[in-house]
Design a protein around this motif. Structure first.
Motif, PDB file in Angstrom:
ATOM      1  N   LEU A  22       0.836  -1.201   0.000  1.00 18.91           N
ATOM      2  CA  LEU A  22       0.000   0.000   0.000  1.00 18.91           C
ATOM      3  C   LEU A  22       0.872   1.253   0.000  1.00 18.91           C
ATOM      4  O   LEU A  22       0.619   2.204  -0.753  1.00 18.91           O
ATOM      5  CB  LEU A  22      -0.940  -0.028   1.212  1.00 18.91           C
ATOM      6  CG  LEU A  22      -2.006   1.038   1.314  1.00 18.91           C
ATOM      7  CD1 LEU A  22      -2.917   1.058   0.091  1.00 18.91           C
ATOM      8  CD2 LEU A  22      -2.840   0.806   2.587  1.00 18.91           C
ATOM      9  N   ALA A  23       1.935   1.255   0.802  1.00 18.38           N
ATOM     10  CA  ALA A  23       2.851   2.400   0.833  1.00 18.38           C
ATOM     11  C   ALA A  23       3.485   2.626  -0.530  1.00 18.38           C
ATOM     12  O   ALA A  23       3.542   3.765  -1.015  1.00 18.38           O
ATOM     13  CB  ALA A  23       3.930   2.188   1.897  1.00 18.38           C
ATOM     14  N   HIS A  24       3.935   1.552  -1.174  1.00 20.20           N
ATOM     15  CA  HIS A  24       4.556   1.689  -2.495  1.00 20.20           C
ATOM     16  C   HIS A  24       3.571   2.296  -3.493  1.00 20.20           C
ATOM     17  O   HIS A  24       3.938   3.211  -4.247  1.00 20.20           O
ATOM     18  CB  HIS A  24       5.069   0.331  -2.987  1.00 20.20           C
ATOM     19  CG  HIS A  24       6.404  -0.025  -2.426  1.00 20.20           C
ATOM     20  ND1 HIS A  24       7.560   0.039  -3.155  1.00 20.20           N
ATOM     21  CD2 HIS A  24       6.771  -0.438  -1.193  1.00 20.20           C
ATOM     22  CE1 HIS A  24       8.584  -0.325  -2.410  1.00 20.20           C
ATOM     23  NE2 HIS A  24       8.126  -0.617  -1.211  1.00 20.20           N
ATOM     24  N   ARG A  25       2.337   1.811  -3.499  1.00 22.47           N
ATOM     25  CA  ARG A  25       1.346   2.334  -4.442  1.00 22.47           C
ATOM     26  C   ARG A  25       1.059   3.812  -4.171  1.00 22.47           C
ATOM     27  O   ARG A  25       1.059   4.642  -5.081  1.00 22.47           O
ATOM     28  CB  ARG A  25       0.060   1.507  -4.376  1.00 22.47           C
ATOM     29  CG  ARG A  25      -0.918   1.899  -5.479  1.00 22.47           C
ATOM     30  CD  ARG A  25      -2.112   0.981  -5.579  1.00 22.47           C
ATOM     31  NE  ARG A  25      -3.078   1.254  -4.527  1.00 22.47           N
ATOM     32  CZ  ARG A  25      -3.363   0.418  -3.522  1.00 22.47           C
ATOM     33  NH1 ARG A  25      -2.792  -0.757  -3.443  1.00 22.47           N
ATOM     34  NH2 ARG A  25      -4.254   0.748  -2.609  1.00 22.47           N
ATOM     35  N   ILE A  26       0.822   4.152  -2.904  1.00 26.72           N
ATOM     36  CA  ILE A  26       0.479   5.535  -2.557  1.00 26.72           C
ATOM     37  C   ILE A  26       1.654   6.474  -2.829  1.00 26.72           C
ATOM     38  O   ILE A  26       1.478   7.553  -3.410  1.00 26.72           O
ATOM     39  CB  ILE A  26       0.003   5.628  -1.095  1.00 26.72           C
ATOM     40  CG1 ILE A  26      -1.360   4.922  -0.941  1.00 26.72           C
ATOM     41  CG2 ILE A  26      -0.074   7.089  -0.641  1.00 26.72           C
ATOM     42  CD1 ILE A  26      -1.799   4.724   0.499  1.00 26.72           C
ATOM     43  N   TRP A  27       2.854   6.095  -2.419  1.00 27.62           N
ATOM     44  CA  TRP A  27       4.013   6.963  -2.622  1.00 27.62           C
ATOM     45  C   TRP A  27       4.249   7.226  -4.107  1.00 27.62           C
ATOM     46  O   TRP A  27       4.534   8.356  -4.490  1.00 27.62           O
ATOM     47  CB  TRP A  27       5.256   6.322  -2.003  1.00 27.62           C
ATOM     48  CG  TRP A  27       5.397   6.561  -0.532  1.00 27.62           C
ATOM     49  CD1 TRP A  27       4.505   6.232   0.445  1.00 27.62           C
ATOM     50  CD2 TRP A  27       6.502   7.156   0.124  1.00 27.62           C
ATOM     51  NE1 TRP A  27       4.995   6.587   1.672  1.00 27.62           N
ATOM     52  CE2 TRP A  27       6.227   7.152   1.507  1.00 27.62           C
ATOM     53  CE3 TRP A  27       7.710   7.672  -0.318  1.00 27.62           C
ATOM     54  CZ2 TRP A  27       7.108   7.659   2.444  1.00 27.62           C
ATOM     55  CZ3 TRP A  27       8.595   8.176   0.625  1.00 27.62           C
ATOM     56  CH2 TRP A  27       8.288   8.169   1.989  1.00 27.62           C
ATOM     57  N   PHE A  77      -3.392   3.329   6.366  1.00 32.86           N
ATOM     58  CA  PHE A  77      -2.693   2.895   7.578  1.00 32.86           C
ATOM     59  C   PHE A  77      -1.983   4.079   8.204  1.00 32.86           C
ATOM     60  O   PHE A  77      -1.727   5.097   7.562  1.00 32.86           O
ATOM     61  CB  PHE A  77      -1.704   1.756   7.294  1.00 32.86           C
ATOM     62  CG  PHE A  77      -0.477   2.176   6.545  1.00 32.86           C
ATOM     63  CD1 PHE A  77       0.690   2.533   7.227  1.00 32.86           C
ATOM     64  CD2 PHE A  77      -0.462   2.213   5.166  1.00 32.86           C
ATOM     65  CE1 PHE A  77       1.827   2.924   6.529  1.00 32.86           C
ATOM     66  CE2 PHE A  77       0.668   2.596   4.460  1.00 32.86           C
ATOM     67  CZ  PHE A  77       1.818   2.953   5.148  1.00 32.86           C
ATOM     68  N   ALA A  78      -1.671   3.910   9.474  1.00 33.46           N
ATOM     69  CA  ALA A  78      -0.888   4.891  10.213  1.00 33.46           C
ATOM     70  C   ALA A  78       0.051   4.131  11.137  1.00 33.46           C
ATOM     71  O   ALA A  78      -0.175   2.954  11.437  1.00 33.46           O
ATOM     72  CB  ALA A  78      -1.799   5.807  11.030  1.00 33.46           C
ATOM     73  N   ALA A  79       1.093   4.808  11.573  1.00 33.55           N
ATOM     74  CA  ALA A  79       2.015   4.259  12.561  1.00 33.55           C
ATOM     75  C   ALA A  79       2.248   5.349  13.595  1.00 33.55           C
ATOM     76  O   ALA A  79       2.464   6.514  13.241  1.00 33.55           O
ATOM     77  CB  ALA A  79       3.325   3.838  11.914  1.00 33.55           C
ATOM     78  N   HIS A  80       2.175   4.983  14.857  1.00 40.21           N
ATOM     79  CA  HIS A  80       2.386   5.970  15.904  1.00 40.21           C
ATOM     80  C   HIS A  80       3.008   5.326  17.131  1.00 40.21           C
ATOM     81  O   HIS A  80       2.907   4.118  17.320  1.00 40.21           O
ATOM     82  CB  HIS A  80       1.085   6.692  16.270  1.00 40.21           C
ATOM     83  CG  HIS A  80      -0.004   5.781  16.765  1.00 40.21           C
ATOM     84  ND1 HIS A  80      -1.039   5.350  15.967  1.00 40.21           N
ATOM     85  CD2 HIS A  80      -0.218   5.226  17.980  1.00 40.21           C
ATOM     86  CE1 HIS A  80      -1.850   4.578  16.675  1.00 40.21           C
ATOM     87  NE2 HIS A  80      -1.373   4.484  17.896  1.00 40.21           N
ATOM     88  N   GLY A  81       3.665   6.163  17.939  1.00 40.64           N
ATOM     89  CA  GLY A  81       4.289   5.669  19.155  1.00 40.64           C
ATOM     90  C   GLY A  81       4.930   6.783  19.954  1.00 40.64           C
ATOM     91  O   GLY A  81       5.031   7.929  19.495  1.00 40.64           O
ATOM     92  N   PRO A  82       5.378   6.444  21.149  1.00 44.36           N
ATOM     93  CA  PRO A  82       5.965   7.454  22.037  1.00 44.36           C
ATOM     94  C   PRO A  82       7.326   7.937  21.541  1.00 44.36           C
ATOM     95  O   PRO A  82       8.033   7.229  20.834  1.00 44.36           O
ATOM     96  CB  PRO A  82       6.107   6.714  23.368  1.00 44.36           C
ATOM     97  CG  PRO A  82       6.157   5.265  23.006  1.00 44.36           C
ATOM     98  CD  PRO A  82       5.347   5.109  21.759  1.00 44.36           C
ATOM     99  N   LEU A  95       1.063   8.229   7.991  1.00 43.89           N
ATOM    100  CA  LEU A  95      -0.381   8.252   7.763  1.00 43.89           C
ATOM    101  C   LEU A  95      -0.608   8.324   6.258  1.00 43.89           C
ATOM    102  O   LEU A  95      -0.249   9.324   5.625  1.00 43.89           O
ATOM    103  CB  LEU A  95      -1.048   9.446   8.454  1.00 43.89           C
ATOM    104  CG  LEU A  95      -2.541   9.641   8.176  1.00 43.89           C
ATOM    105  CD1 LEU A  95      -3.354   8.427   8.631  1.00 43.89           C
ATOM    106  CD2 LEU A  95      -3.054  10.894   8.860  1.00 43.89           C
ATOM    107  N   TYR A  96      -1.166   7.270   5.699  1.00 39.74           N
ATOM    108  CA  TYR A  96      -1.382   7.197   4.261  1.00 39.74           C
ATOM    109  C   TYR A  96      -2.747   6.616   3.970  1.00 39.74           C
ATOM    110  O   TYR A  96      -3.131   5.605   4.547  1.00 39.74           O
ATOM    111  CB  TYR A  96      -0.286   6.352   3.582  1.00 39.74           C
ATOM    112  CG  TYR A  96       1.064   6.986   3.760  1.00 39.74           C
ATOM    113  CD1 TYR A  96       1.419   8.092   2.997  1.00 39.74           C
ATOM    114  CD2 TYR A  96       1.950   6.521   4.715  1.00 39.74           C
ATOM    115  CE1 TYR A  96       2.645   8.716   3.178  1.00 39.74           C
ATOM    116  CE2 TYR A  96       3.184   7.142   4.899  1.00 39.74           C
ATOM    117  CZ  TYR A  96       3.524   8.229   4.130  1.00 39.74           C
ATOM    118  OH  TYR A  96       4.726   8.853   4.312  1.00 39.74           O
ATOM    119  N   VAL A  97      -3.464   7.280   3.055  1.00 40.17           N
ATOM    120  CA  VAL A  97      -4.804   6.859   2.656  1.00 40.17           C
ATOM    121  C   VAL A  97      -4.819   6.697   1.143  1.00 40.17           C
ATOM    122  O   VAL A  97      -4.381   7.587   0.408  1.00 40.17           O
ATOM    123  CB  VAL A  97      -5.875   7.905   3.086  1.00 40.17           C
ATOM    124  CG1 VAL A  97      -7.261   7.480   2.620  1.00 40.17           C
ATOM    125  CG2 VAL A  97      -5.839   8.120   4.594  1.00 40.17           C
TER     126      VAL A  97
END
Length: 175
Positions: A22-27, A77-82, A95-97
């Motif tokens: 998904l990241a490859h397609r969106i980017w 998808f998104a990725a998050h953390g401290p 964050l990619y849609v």
């Protein structure tokens, strides 16, 4: 509109492989004209291998996938953390849609999931980095409650530089 959206944490190799695809397609559809194809390929190779995603997860980064149909692959998808050095900060790393799914409230739900996790860890602010020339994303983040806090230029290797805004919003009791 946010009906029929399901969020779930990525857990399996199949989930990680789907995030990579998904990241490859969106980017490749979004970033040409903002950064070079060479930088796109470089950043994808260094940021989206299964080993890299596993290392992120081991470092307490949560990957959240959004589905418009729970029986179909994720469309965002998104990725998050401290923050590793400042307990008051929490990061929205990614964050990619999918283009066809924009405008359905997916980004808002993914940001709200990050805010909830930040709140549960008693963080004060949710931060992100966004390419300063990614005007669509900057405007979207503003609508989601973020404000530009600073500029940030970073050498990422391979002869490439990230020229970003750091954006932040308070982590409040609402979400």
């Amino acid at each position: 509109m946010t009906d029929a959206i399901t969020l779930r944490t990525a857990e399996t190799d199949a989930d990680l492989d789907h995030i990579t695809a998904l990241a490859h397609r969106i980017w490749h559809e979004h970033y040409p004209g903002i950064i070079t194809r060479e930088q796109i390929d470089y950043m994808l190779a260094h940021g989206y291998s299964r080993d890299r995603l596993r290392a992120d997860i081991a470092a307490d980064v949560r990957y959240v996938m959004a589905h418009t149909d729970p029986t179909e692959p994720a469309v965002a998808f998104a990725a998050h953390g401290p923050d590793e050095t400042d307990a008051s900060r929490f990061w929205l790393h990614k964050l990619y849609v999918d283009r066809a799914q924009r405008g359905r409230g997916l980004a808002r739900q993914l940001v709200n999931a990050a805010l909830l996790d930040a709140r549960q860890q008693d963080c004060e602010q949710l931060w992100l980095r966004v390419n300063r020339d990614n005007h669509l994303a900057v405007a979207s983040y503003r609508r989601l409650g973020f404000n530009v806090a600073a500029g940030h230029v970073q050498d990422i290797g391979g002869g490439f530089v990230m020229d970003d805004y750091l954006m932040a919003q308070p982590v409040s009791a609402k979400g």
